[in-house]
Design a protein around this motif. Structure first.
Motif, PDB file in Angstrom:
ATOM      1  N   UNK A  12       0.880  -1.017  -0.067  1.00 49.26           N
ATOM      2  CA  UNK A  12      -0.276   0.191  -0.132  1.00 49.26           C
ATOM      3  C   UNK A  12       1.095   1.418  -0.070  1.00 49.26           C
ATOM      4  N   UNK A  13       1.404   1.281   0.579  1.00 49.31           N
ATOM      5  CA  UNK A  13       3.302   2.140   0.960  1.00 49.31           C
ATOM      6  C   UNK A  13       3.539   2.672  -0.648  1.00 49.31           C
ATOM      7  N   UNK A  14       3.517   1.496  -1.312  1.00 48.67           N
ATOM      8  CA  UNK A  14       4.757   1.561  -2.715  1.00 48.67           C
ATOM      9  C   UNK A  14       3.584   2.135  -3.817  1.00 48.67           C
ATOM     10  N   UNK A  15       2.209   1.343  -4.069  1.00 46.71           N
ATOM     11  CA  UNK A  15       1.461   2.373  -4.650  1.00 46.71           C
ATOM     12  C   UNK A  15       0.715   3.531  -4.440  1.00 46.71           C
ATOM     13  N   UNK A  16       0.699   3.911  -2.833  1.00 42.41           N
ATOM     14  CA  UNK A  16       0.348   5.100  -2.922  1.00 42.41           C
ATOM     15  C   UNK A  16       1.793   6.257  -3.360  1.00 42.41           C
ATOM     16  N   UNK A  17       2.911   5.511  -3.074  1.00 42.29           N
ATOM     17  CA  UNK A  17       3.730   5.993  -3.276  1.00 42.29           C
ATOM     18  C   UNK A  17       3.756   6.330  -5.335  1.00 42.29           C
ATOM     19  N   UNK A  18       3.537   5.337  -5.814  1.00 45.36           N
ATOM     20  CA  UNK A  18       3.823   5.211  -6.961  1.00 45.36           C
ATOM     21  C   UNK A  18       3.071   6.189  -8.208  1.00 45.36           C
ATOM     22  N   UNK A  19       1.673   6.151  -7.482  1.00 47.66           N
ATOM     23  CA  UNK A  19       0.108   6.937  -7.343  1.00 47.66           C
ATOM     24  C   UNK A  19       0.654   8.496  -7.556  1.00 47.66           C
ATOM     25  N   UNK A  20       1.417   8.405  -7.183  1.00 41.56           N
ATOM     26  CA  UNK A  20       2.102  10.205  -7.158  1.00 41.56           C
ATOM     27  C   UNK A  20       3.446  10.419  -7.051  1.00 41.56           C
ATOM     28  N   UNK A  72      10.623  -0.459 -12.401  1.00 46.77           N
ATOM     29  CA  UNK A  72      11.575  -1.108 -12.179  1.00 46.77           C
ATOM     30  C   UNK A  72      11.247  -2.028 -11.235  1.00 46.77           C
ATOM     31  N   UNK A  73      10.435  -1.877 -10.416  1.00 46.58           N
ATOM     32  CA  UNK A  73      10.043  -2.672  -9.410  1.00 46.58           C
ATOM     33  C   UNK A  73       9.850  -3.563  -9.334  1.00 46.58           C
ATOM     34  N   UNK A  74       9.648  -5.179  -9.261  1.00 47.44           N
ATOM     35  CA  UNK A  74       8.520  -5.862  -9.314  1.00 47.44           C
ATOM     36  C   UNK A  74       7.739  -6.600  -8.037  1.00 47.44           C
ATOM     37  N   UNK A 128       4.110   0.130 -11.599  1.00 48.47           N
ATOM     38  CA  UNK A 128       3.362   0.649 -11.978  1.00 48.47           C
ATOM     39  C   UNK A 128       2.323   0.167 -12.732  1.00 48.47           C
ATOM     40  N   UNK A 129       2.312  -1.220 -13.110  1.00 46.48           N
ATOM     41  CA  UNK A 129       0.790  -2.056 -13.347  1.00 46.48           C
ATOM     42  C   UNK A 129      -0.309  -1.948 -12.867  1.00 46.48           C
ATOM     43  N   UNK A 130       0.258  -2.349 -11.282  1.00 47.98           N
ATOM     44  CA  UNK A 130      -0.843  -1.731 -10.075  1.00 47.98           C
ATOM     45  C   UNK A 130      -1.331  -0.240  -9.682  1.00 47.98           C
ATOM     46  N   UNK A 131      -0.869   0.604 -10.205  1.00 49.98           N
ATOM     47  CA  UNK A 131      -1.602   1.608  -9.990  1.00 49.98           C
ATOM     48  C   UNK A 131      -2.351   2.943 -11.451  1.00 49.98           C
ATOM     49  N   UNK A 132      -1.519   1.887 -12.301  1.00 48.90           N
ATOM     50  CA  UNK A 132      -2.688   2.345 -13.929  1.00 48.90           C
ATOM     51  C   UNK A 132      -3.763   2.256 -13.836  1.00 48.90           C
TER      52      UNK A 132
END
Length: 160
Positions: A12-20, A72-74, A128-132
């Motif tokens: 969740x932390x990583x997805x939140x950062x990736x979304x912004x 780059x983050x799997x 990236x694919x999780x938040x696209x």
């Protein structure tokens, strides 16, 4: 198989950062958004920073952001680094295995194959694919973004 709460919040932390990607998020914002204690998130953020996945900035105007591109983050790597144990059955640990079926049992091989397939699927997906944005759905229904937007704060200019 079930992810540990720690891994769930790590994602969740990583997805939140990736979304912004152009702004910083604070631990306080993440705690409020996900209903998690700041202390728990601090541990997660510190681990991710130590792994080189997150970059943190202290002080007024600080926060956190991804240290490398979300492409780059799997997801498989994140799960491997967050979970503590992939021992699906007693027989996965030769030191503590006391199962009398082990010499003739094929369950371990089946479970290992399932675990390998699980990681193959996770390794095929990036952050990236999780938040696209999801592809448009037929039938005219609108899709809702996975990660709700929070106000974007730009990183403070570094003084030198």
């Amino acid at each position: 198989m079930r992810l540990a709460e720690y891994t769930d919040y790590t994602l969740r932390v990583l997805m939140s950062c990736a979304a912004q990607p152009d702004g910083l998020i604070t631990i306080a914002e993440l705690a409020e958004r996900h209903g998690v204690s700041k202390n728990h998130l601090m541990k997660i953020v510190n681990d991710l920073a130590r792994q080189g996945v997150l970059q943190t900035t202290r002080g007024r105007g600080g926060g956190l952001c991804l240290a490398k591109p979300a492409t780059d983050i799997r997801v498989g790597d994140v799960v491997r680094n967050s979970e503590t144990d992939f021992r699906l059955a007693e027989c996965f640990d030769a030191r503590t295995n006391a199962c009398t079926l082990t010499p003739s049992c094929r369950l371990k091989g089946v479970l290992q194959g399932a675990l390998d397939a699980y990681f193959k699927a996770l390794d095929g997906v990036t952050l990236a694919e999780l938040v696209a944005p999801p592809p448009p759905r037929s039938g005219g229904r609108r899709s809702v973004p996975i990660v709700a937007a929070v106000p974007v704060r730009r990183p403070a200019a570094k003084r030198g």
